[in-house]
Write a protein that holds these residues in place. Structure first.
Motif, short mmCIF file in Angstrom:
data_model
loop_
_atom_site.label_atom_id
_atom_site.label_comp_id
_atom_site.label_asym_id
_atom_site.label_seq_id
_atom_site.Cartn_x
_atom_site.Cartn_y
_atom_site.Cartn_z
N PRO A 59 -102.15 -55.95 34.00
CA PRO A 59 -103.13 -56.91 34.68
C PRO A 59 -102.24 -57.70 35.76
CG PRO A 59 -103.22 -57.28 32.31
CD PRO A 59 -102.24 -56.35 32.55
N GLY A 60 -103.14 -57.65 37.10
CA GLY A 60 -102.29 -58.31 38.16
C GLY A 60 -101.76 -57.27 38.94
N SER A 61 -101.48 -56.27 38.71
CA SER A 61 -100.67 -55.18 39.59
C SER A 61 -101.82 -54.36 40.49
CB SER A 61 -99.95 -54.05 38.61
OG SER A 61 -100.75 -53.29 37.76
N ILE A 62 -101.15 -54.10 41.62
CA ILE A 62 -102.17 -53.18 42.58
C ILE A 62 -101.84 -51.92 42.31
CG2 ILE A 62 -102.47 -52.88 45.08
CD1 ILE A 62 -103.02 -55.70 44.34
N VAL A 63 -102.85 -51.11 42.41
CA VAL A 63 -103.07 -49.74 41.87
C VAL A 63 -103.33 -48.84 43.03
CG1 VAL A 63 -102.93 -50.14 39.16
CG2 VAL A 63 -104.96 -49.76 40.61
N ILE A 64 -103.11 -47.57 43.08
CA ILE A 64 -103.91 -46.65 44.06
C ILE A 64 -104.66 -45.78 42.96
CG2 ILE A 64 -103.79 -45.05 45.97
CD1 ILE A 64 -102.60 -47.77 46.85
#
Lengths: 226, 243
Positions: free
Chosen positions: A105-110
Motif C-alpha cells: 500500500p502506497g507504492s506506485i505501480v505500472i
C-alpha cells in the motif's frame, strides 16, 4: 559467546551394511552475531522468543517460544533501538534474491489494463516502484478511484481501454483476488495507449489522446508525465 | 501500397460488392472534404480500405459504409433487438442477443419500474428491447423503454413463434416502404411481427397455420426481388385457400 548446539538425527535404512543404523549430526551455530555466513531455510530455529523479536522473514512459532525463519536467506540480528521498553534484538532474514518486488500500500505501480467493465477496470501489475515483478499480481481500479473530482460521473470506457499502460497507486491489499489501485492524481493514469488504427497515441490534454497515423482523438484519463 | 487505378475517383465502387483489402478512397486526391465512415471501413493513413465483405453504399453528400449480412450480430446504439433471458442477477437480467457478449437488461429499465414490481422473467423468455449502451469492450446494455421512458411495445413477447435469420434479411424486413413479402401477406392474413436487428424474427397470428405460412414466406424471401417475393407469397396463400 553463547553457542547453541542442535542435534539432528538421520536414520539410515535397515539394509545398510553398517551395524549402527543411527547417525547423529551436530551443527554448531552462532545465535548472536552479525550477518552470518550460514544460510537458513524456512522452518529453521533462529532463537528464543524471550531473547529475540521476529523481524522480516521470521516468525514466532505456534507454541510462542521460538523464533523461526520463513524465508531462505542469511540471518541478520539488529540490536534493539535505545529507549524502547523492549530490549530484545530483532532477527531478520536478508539476501533472498528469489523474490521480486511485491506491491505494498502506497507504492506506485505500472499496470496494463486487461478488462474494462461498467464499474471497474482490472489490470495486471507489471512493475512496482520501477522494479519488475516476478509473478502475476492483479489490480482493480474502481469507478470512484479513477479521478479525484466528480467521481460518480466517471465513464470507464472514456478512461481506460484494454491494453493501456497505466501508472497507479496501490490503495490497499484489496480482496483475495486483486489489489485496489487508484489513478486519482494528476501524475497517475494512462501513460501509453494504442489507438484503434494501431499507432501509439500522443497525449493532448488530461482527457484526450491523439493517434499520429489518422489524427483521431480518443478519450482516456491521461497521466501528467514530467 | 499500390493503389489500383480504378479506385482513383471516389464513385467507382458505390453499390458494388467489395471485399476486405479493397481501397475505396484515396485521401490525397480529395482535399478539404469531410467524409463520414460507417461500419466496414477503416482509415489506413492516406486511404480508406474495406474491412468487411459487402456492398459499398454512399449517402449523399459524404457518408460511406459497407452493407453486409451475416448470422452474428454486432451491437450498435439504438438498435431494437429480440433477446432471450439467460439469467436473473440482483440488479439486471442477462440476455442473449446473438452478440459476442451477453447483454445486461437492468431490472428497473421498464415503464414504472421500481424495486417492488420487478418483472419475473424466467430463463428462456423472449424480450423485445432497445440497445442503450454498446461499445466493443463492455457488455451491451438494453432497455425496455423508449427514450422518453414509455413502454412503447418493448417487453416480453408472449405466444407466437420466433426464428433466426441473417442480419441482412432483418434489415430488409424493417425497411420503409414496407417490405413486399409482408405487404402481400398482410392483404390476406392478419398477423403481427417483431423484427430484431440481431437477426431474430417473431411472428404471431390467430391460427398456427397462419404463423407457419408467414414464417416460411419470410424465410424464403431473403434473396428474392420485390416482384418475386409477391409471386411467392401469392402461391403460398393460394395453397391455404385450397385446403
Amino acid at each position: 559467546m553463547h553457542v547453541r548446539r542442535e542435534v539432528i538425527h538421520i536414520h539410515l535404512p535397515r539394509r545398510s551394511t553398517s551395524k549402527c543404523d543411527m547417525v547423529g549430526m551436530v551443527i554448531e551455530r552462532d545465535s548472536v552475531g552479525e550477518e552470518g555466513d550460514d544460510v537458513v531455510t524456512p522452518g529453521e530455529f533462529l532463537g528464543e522468543a524471550t531473547e529475540f523479536v521476529a523481524g522480516k522473514g521470521a516468525y514466532v512459532s505456534p507454541n510462542g517460544r521460538s523464533v523461526r525463519a520463513c524465508l531462505t536467506g542469511r540471518r541478520k540480528v539488529t540490536a534493539a533501538p535505545p529507549g524502547s521498553h523492549d530490549n530484545r534484538s530483532t532477527i531478520e532474514i536478508v539476501g533472498h534474491k528469489a523474490h521480486g518486488a511485491v506491491p505494498q500500500p502506497g507504492s506506485i505501480v505500472i499496470a496494463r489494463v486487461t478488462k474494462v467493465m461498467a464499474r471497474n477496470a482490472s489490470a495486471d501489475i507489471m512493475c512496482v516502484d520501477s522494479k519488475a515483478v516476478k509473478e502475476k499480481f492483479s489490480g482493480i481500479i474502481r469507478q470512484q478511484d479513477v479521478r479525484a473530482t466528480e467521481i460518480d460521473k466517471v465513464d470507464m470506457y472514456q478512461s481506460f481501454r484494454p491494453g493501456d499502460i497505466v501508472r497507479a497507486l496501490v490503495l490497499s491489499l484489496g480482496d483475495a483476488r486483486a489489489y485496489y489501485l487508484s489513478t486519482a492524481k494528476n501524475e497517475l493514469g494512462v501513460v501509453s495507449a494504442q489507438s484503434i488504427s494501431g499507432g501509439t497515441m500522443v497525449p493532448i490534454s488530461w482527457t484526450e489522446m491523439q493517434c499520429p497515423l489518422t489524427g483521431q482523438i480518443e478519450q482516456r484519463k491521461v497521466a501528467k508525465v514530467d | 501500397m499500390d493503389v489500383d487505378t480504378r479506385n482513383m475517383t471516389p464513385t467507382n465502387l458505390i453499390d458494388k460488392i467489395v471485399v476486405p483489402g479493397d481501397v475505396v478512397l484515396d485521401l490525397t486526391k480529395m482535399e478539404n472534404q469531410t467524409i463520414k465512415l460507417g461500419s466496414g471501413l477503416r482509415q489506413d493513413c492516406d486511404c480508406i480500405s474495406v474491412l468487411q465483405a459487402g456492398k459499398l453504399r454512399l449517402s449523399k453528400p459524404n457518408k460511406y459504409w459497407v452493407e453486409s449480412s451475416q448470422k452474428r450480430y454486432v451491437p450498435s446504439l439504438e438498435d431494437t433487438v429480440l433477446g432471450i433471458v439467460v439469467e436473473h442477477r440482483s440488479d439486471n437480467f442477462l440476455v442473449d442477443i446473438k452478440a459476442p457478449n451477453l447483454a445486461f437488461l437492468p431490472v428497473l429499465a421498464f415503464e414504472g419500474g421500481t424495486r417492488r414490481n420487478i418483472p419475473k422473467f424466467e430463463t428462456g423468455t423472449l424480450i423485445y428491447a432497445r440497445v442503450v449502451k454498446a461499445n466493443g469492450i463492455m457488455n451491451p446494455e438494453l432497455s425496455c423503454t423508449d427514450a422518453s421512458g414509455k413502454a412503447a411495445e418493448f417487453g416480453q413477447l408472449k405466444n407466437g413463434y420466433m426464428f433466426e435469420t441473417s442480419t441482412g434479411l432483418a434489415r430488409m424486413l424493417l425497411s420503409s416502404p414496407t417490405c413486399p413479402v409482408l405487404e402481400a401477406l398482410g392483404k390476406k392474413i392478419s398477423f403481427e411481427t417483431a423484427v430484431g436487428f440481431n437477426g431474430r424474427v417473431w411472428v404471431n397470428a390467430s391460427s398456427p397455420d397462419d404463423v407457419i405460412l408467414v414464417s416460411n414466406a419470410i424465410m424464403r424471401s431473403e434473396f428474392l426481388s420485390g416482384t418475386q417475393q409477391r409471386i411467392m407469397a401469392e402461391k403460398l396463400l393460394q395453397r391455404l385457400e385450397k385446403v
